[in-house]
Design an enzyme around this catalytic site. Structure first.
Site, PDB file in Angstrom:
ATOM      1  N   GLU A  76       0.833  -1.209   0.000  1.00  0.00           N
ATOM      2  CA  GLU A  76       0.000   0.000   0.000  1.00  0.00           C
ATOM      3  C   GLU A  76       0.865   1.255   0.000  1.00  0.00           C
ATOM      4  O   GLU A  76       0.535   2.246  -0.659  1.00  0.00           O
ATOM      5  CB  GLU A  76      -0.934  -0.021   1.202  1.00  0.00           C
ATOM      6  CG  GLU A  76      -1.995  -1.116   1.083  1.00  0.00           C
ATOM      7  CD  GLU A  76      -2.929  -1.160   2.269  1.00  0.00           C
ATOM      8  OE1 GLU A  76      -4.142  -0.930   2.077  1.00  0.00           O
ATOM      9  OE2 GLU A  76      -2.454  -1.422   3.397  1.00  0.00           O
ATOM     10  N   GLU A  96      -3.921  -9.734   3.272  1.00  0.00           N
ATOM     11  CA  GLU A  96      -4.787  -9.589   4.444  1.00  0.00           C
ATOM     12  C   GLU A  96      -5.930 -10.593   4.502  1.00  0.00           C
ATOM     13  O   GLU A  96      -6.225 -11.128   5.596  1.00  0.00           O
ATOM     14  CB  GLU A  96      -5.331  -8.153   4.512  1.00  0.00           C
ATOM     15  CG  GLU A  96      -4.324  -7.104   4.954  1.00  0.00           C
ATOM     16  CD  GLU A  96      -3.477  -6.547   3.819  1.00  0.00           C
ATOM     17  OE1 GLU A  96      -2.795  -5.540   4.033  1.00  0.00           O
ATOM     18  OE2 GLU A  96      -3.488  -7.141   2.718  1.00  0.00           O
TER      19      GLU A  96
END
Length: 223
Positions: A76, A96
């Site tokens: 990210e 995730e």
């Protein structure tokens, strides 16, 4: 990271930033799953993971030199940069969902925006890892190198610095805004934007034309 990027934003003598990891193992391995996890946006710094993922007012370019794994928040962070170059040993993932979580620092939104919904979902829903070359094929990575990736990033930075800084910053701001708005609107209003008006009236705009006419390198002033 946030403090360093704040200082970069405030210093007129700094035109491009490079973010990289220490050594050759990892750019950023993401959240330590053995530690307490953030439960809301308020748990993160105002500028987000790595001081970048929620920073939307930085007009100067930031290059991610990915030297190893970029997982979760690390990916990210790279996505929040303007340009990614990578070592051939680098890899990228938003894993995730494999541990019952979700990429909440802009990774979902940026990945969908940058490579399209269907290709993004093939990564987001599986948590699968991309090699540097796969990421390049998807358009996420500008260049993959076998040699020192920081040297590669510096080469890109030098190329950016050869351009007028006000032009680079105005272009980044317009491009960032255009990604979220209809083309018909952004094309029609670009001449009315204050950064474009300031650019066209700047000393650098005059210098660029003079240097071209005189066949010499321009001397940018960033004002």
């Amino acid at each position: 990271m946030a403090a360093a990027l704040d200082a970069f934003a405030a210093d007129d003598n700094q035109w491009v930033a490079i973010v990289t990891g220490d050594g050759d193992k990892a750019f950023c391995a993401g959240q330590d799953l053995k530690s307490e996890l953030p439960t809301s946006a308020a748990s993160l710094p105002p500028s987000g993971c790595g001081g970048m993922t929620s920073r939307f007012d930085l007009d100067k370019p930031v290059i991610a030199a990915v030297n190893g794994i970029a997982l979760g928040g690390g990916f990210e962070l790279a996505l929040a940069c303007d340009l990614i170059v990578a070592s051939s040993q680098a890899s990228f993932a938003l894993p995730e969902p494999r541990v019952g979580l979700a990429a909440l620092a802009g990774g979902i939104q940026r990945l969908c925006q940058e490579i399209g919904m269907k290709r993004a979902m093939s990564i987001l829903l599986t948590g699968r890892r991309l090699s540097a070359h796969q990421a390049a094929e998807l358009g996420l990575v500008a260049e993959v190198v076998e040699a020192n990736v920081l040297d590669c990033a510096k080469r890109w930075a030098a190329e950016i610095i050869s351009c007028a800084p006000l032009s680079v910053r105005a272009t980044k701001r317009v491009a960032r805004d255009a990604a979220a708005r209809p083309l018909s609107e952004t094309v029609a209003t670009i001449w009315d934007r204050p950064e474009i008006a300031g650019l066209l009236a700047s000393a650098d705009a005059a210098e660029g034309r003079s240097a071209f006419a005189q066949k010499r390198p321009p001397r940018w002033q960033a004002r």
